[in-house]
Design a protein around this motif. Structure first.
Motif, short mmCIF file in Angstrom:
data_model
loop_
_atom_site.label_atom_id
_atom_site.label_comp_id
_atom_site.label_asym_id
_atom_site.label_seq_id
_atom_site.Cartn_x
_atom_site.Cartn_y
_atom_site.Cartn_z
N GLY A 188 19.29 72.21 -81.16
CA GLY A 188 18.83 72.33 -79.77
C GLY A 188 19.99 72.38 -78.82
N GLY A 224 24.24 64.74 -82.10
CA GLY A 224 24.21 66.18 -82.37
C GLY A 224 25.56 66.81 -82.07
N THR A 225 25.53 67.88 -81.28
CA THR A 225 26.77 68.61 -80.97
C THR A 225 27.56 67.95 -79.83
OG1 THR A 225 25.65 70.05 -79.41
CG2 THR A 225 25.71 70.78 -81.71
N GLY A 226 27.00 66.89 -79.23
CA GLY A 226 27.80 66.08 -78.31
C GLY A 226 27.69 66.40 -76.83
N VAL A 227 26.58 67.03 -76.41
CA VAL A 227 26.47 67.38 -74.98
C VAL A 227 26.51 66.12 -74.10
CG1 VAL A 227 25.04 68.47 -73.21
CG2 VAL A 227 25.16 69.48 -75.48
N LEU A 244 22.83 61.12 -87.84
CA LEU A 244 22.52 61.09 -89.28
C LEU A 244 23.37 62.09 -90.05
CD1 LEU A 244 20.45 60.00 -91.38
CD2 LEU A 244 18.93 61.85 -90.70
N GLY A 274 25.58 57.93 -89.05
CA GLY A 274 24.69 56.79 -89.26
C GLY A 274 23.26 57.13 -88.94
N ALA A 276 19.98 56.28 -87.19
CA ALA A 276 19.65 55.45 -86.02
C ALA A 276 18.60 54.39 -86.35
CB ALA A 276 19.16 56.34 -84.88
N LEU A 294 13.53 65.62 -82.06
CA LEU A 294 12.40 66.22 -81.32
C LEU A 294 11.41 66.91 -82.25
CD1 LEU A 294 14.34 67.91 -78.33
CD2 LEU A 294 13.29 65.65 -78.38
C1 LIG Z 1 17.64 67.04 -80.58
S1 LIG Z 1 19.07 66.78 -81.51
C2 LIG Z 1 20.20 66.15 -80.32
C3 LIG Z 1 21.12 67.23 -79.84
C4 LIG Z 1 22.21 66.74 -78.97
N1 LIG Z 1 21.74 66.27 -77.68
C5 LIG Z 1 23.31 67.77 -78.78
O1 LIG Z 1 24.02 67.68 -77.79
O2 LIG Z 1 23.50 68.66 -79.61
C6 LIG Z 1 18.67 65.42 -82.49
C7 LIG Z 1 19.78 64.95 -83.42
O3 LIG Z 1 19.29 63.79 -84.08
C8 LIG Z 1 19.81 63.79 -85.38
N2 LIG Z 1 18.93 62.90 -86.17
C9 LIG Z 1 17.73 63.15 -86.70
N3 LIG Z 1 17.24 62.05 -87.30
C10 LIG Z 1 18.16 61.08 -87.12
C11 LIG Z 1 18.24 59.71 -87.48
N4 LIG Z 1 17.29 59.11 -88.18
N5 LIG Z 1 19.35 59.01 -87.11
C12 LIG Z 1 20.34 59.60 -86.42
N6 LIG Z 1 20.32 60.89 -86.05
C13 LIG Z 1 19.24 61.62 -86.39
C14 LIG Z 1 19.88 65.21 -85.81
O4 LIG Z 1 20.87 65.41 -86.79
C15 LIG Z 1 20.22 65.91 -84.49
O5 LIG Z 1 21.59 66.10 -84.38
#
Ligand SMILES: C[S@@+](CC[C@H](N)C(=O)[O-])C[C@H]1O[C@@H](n2cnc3c(N)ncnc32)[C@H](O)[C@@H]1O
Length: 395
Positions: A188, A224-227, A244, A274, A276, A294
């Motif tokens: 995303g 995620g990508t760190g925004v 994760l 890790g 969450a 999401l």
């Molecule tokens: C909607 S994205 C967030 C994107 C982020 N805001 C960015 O700047 O790219 C959700 C993130 O949650 C991570 N994720 C999914 N399940 C997770 C969990 N149980 N623990 C930690 N991270 C998780 C995914 O790998 C993904 O990078």
């Protein structure tokens, strides 16, 4: 006293301003504007505020002809011996007039100034208000000779005149969003402006950690990508990201290093992989800001059975995350998380059940003064998965 012109979803701008300045410092003036009781306002820190300006007058009338005469009279005198060339933009909000009428006011002022030997360039209006891009590209509000008047019709038939102190730097936002080396369409694309809004929703303006007086640490457990991490370091916080996926942690790292090169600053951040739902985070944590999982993206509303499945899955992951987080942060720690809500064909929303049960996990939902929590849903017209912004405090 400042005026803030609000963005596409005005409630989100009002919410972040309330959290930073306090609900009592914000007064709603018109559908698109609020006043802020402050001596200083930096528009670049607020994702929901495209423009802001210092209020210089309140006129007890709303008739455009009279308003126009007042403006021309005031500025023809004020600038009659101005050194150098003036660039002027005029933006009118919440008053029903045409862009031609707005332009006409500028032309009359230009003619008067010319008689005094002062030269002025008028920024053309295609709408009654200049869009943010035009204000930004013309650098309006950023120096003494580049001025934008913000003219706002408010309740009680009154009009506010403000001088802009700048518009959002949309070039910089686009660069941070599109030029960073690591992007991932599946994870995303959180817009940087929304990341700023979320950080403001979680963080008191005070940048210092209550724990050790160093810059406050913002944890994003779904980085995620760190925004969010990028915007946090630019706002002066220390960023702490976990995810994760190892791949996402490396993406955040590369993007933060790229940002650091561009700004020629060594930003303070830490990253690790890790889950969450189970991770033990390192202290200190001063605020938690994250766009959680999401669920899968949808281009059309899912079937009822599919919706039940995805709601259950997301509700489980995010509830477990909150339960894991609660004992690891101090009472009073502010939190803003974006969680999914699904829009149906008629614009109705399916919320996650946890929205109603966060109290059980040890969190209190923040009550806003001027808006309702129900307004805190970010979406674009064609999106099925909206982002609901939950603003919480650890009890
Ligand atoms: C909607 S994205 C967030 C994107 C982020 N805001 C960015 O700047 O790219 C959700 C993130 O949650 C991570 N994720 C999914 N399940 C997770 C969990 N149980 N623990 C930690 N991270 C998780 C995914 O790998 C993904 O990078």
């Amino acid at each position: 006293m400042y005026i803030a012109i609000l963005g596409r979803q005005p409630e989100l701008g009002i919410a972040e301003l309330e959290r930073v300045f306090g609900g009592k410092s914000i007064t709603m003036l018109s559908p698109q504007t609020v006043s802020i009781n402050t001596d200083h306002f930096d528009v670049q820190r607020f994702g929901g505020v495209p423009k802001a300006g210092k209020i210089i007058a309140e006129l007890p009338r709303s008739d455009w002809h009279q308003i126009s005469q007042s403006i021309v009279g005031h500025y023809a005198t004020k600038w009659s011996s101005f050194e150098g060339k003036i660039t002027l933009g005029i933006s009118v909000y919440d008053i029903k007039i045409s862009s031609r009428d707005v332009q006409q006011t500028g032309i009359i002022l230009k003619q008067k100034l010319k008689k005094s030997g002062v030269s002025m360039r008028l920024v053309p209006n295609t709408d009654p208000a200049l869009n943010t891009a035009v204000s930004h590209h013309n650098k309006l509000g950023l120096s003494d000779n580049k001025i934008e008047l913000l003219i706002v019709g408010i309740s009680g038939g009154k009009t506010i005149i403000a001088e802009s102190s700048g518009a959002q730097n949309i070039t910089a936002y686009a660069r941070r969003d599109q030029e960073r080396p690591k992007r991932d369409a599946f994870v995303g694309m959180l817009p940087p402006k929304l990341a700023q809004i979320m950080i403001n929703l979680a963080s008191p303006y005070n940048l210092k950690s209550k724990i050790n007086n160093l810059p406050a640490v913002i944890l994003d457990p779904f980085c995620g990508t760190g925004v969010i991490l990028q915007e946090a370091v630019l706002m002066g916080y220390t960023a702490y990201g976990t995810d994760l996926s190892e791949k996402m942690v490396s993406y955040s790292h590369d993007n933060l290093e790229w940002l650091s090169e561009g700004y020629r600053t060594k930003f303070d951040y830490k990253l690790s992989a890790g889950d969450a739902m189970t991770t033990k985070w390192k202290q200190p944590i001063d605020a938690v800001v994250g766009e959680t999982y999401l669920g899968q993206p949808f281009s059309a509303p899912p079937s009822p059975a599919k919706l039940v499945e995805v709601v259950e899955n997301c509700n489980h992951i995010i509830s477990e995350f909150l339960k894991n987080l609660a004992p690891q942060i101090k009472a009073g720690t502010p939190i803003c998380i974006a969680i999914p809500a699904w829009r149906d064909a008629r614009g109705g929303l399916t919320h996650l059940p946890l929205v109603e049960t966060v109290g059980r996990f040890g969190f209190k939902r923040h009550e806003f003064t001027n808006i309702s929590q129900n307004d805190m849903v970010y979406f674009r017209e064609n999106q099925v998965v909206a982002r609901e912004l939950l603003v919480l405090t650890k009890s």
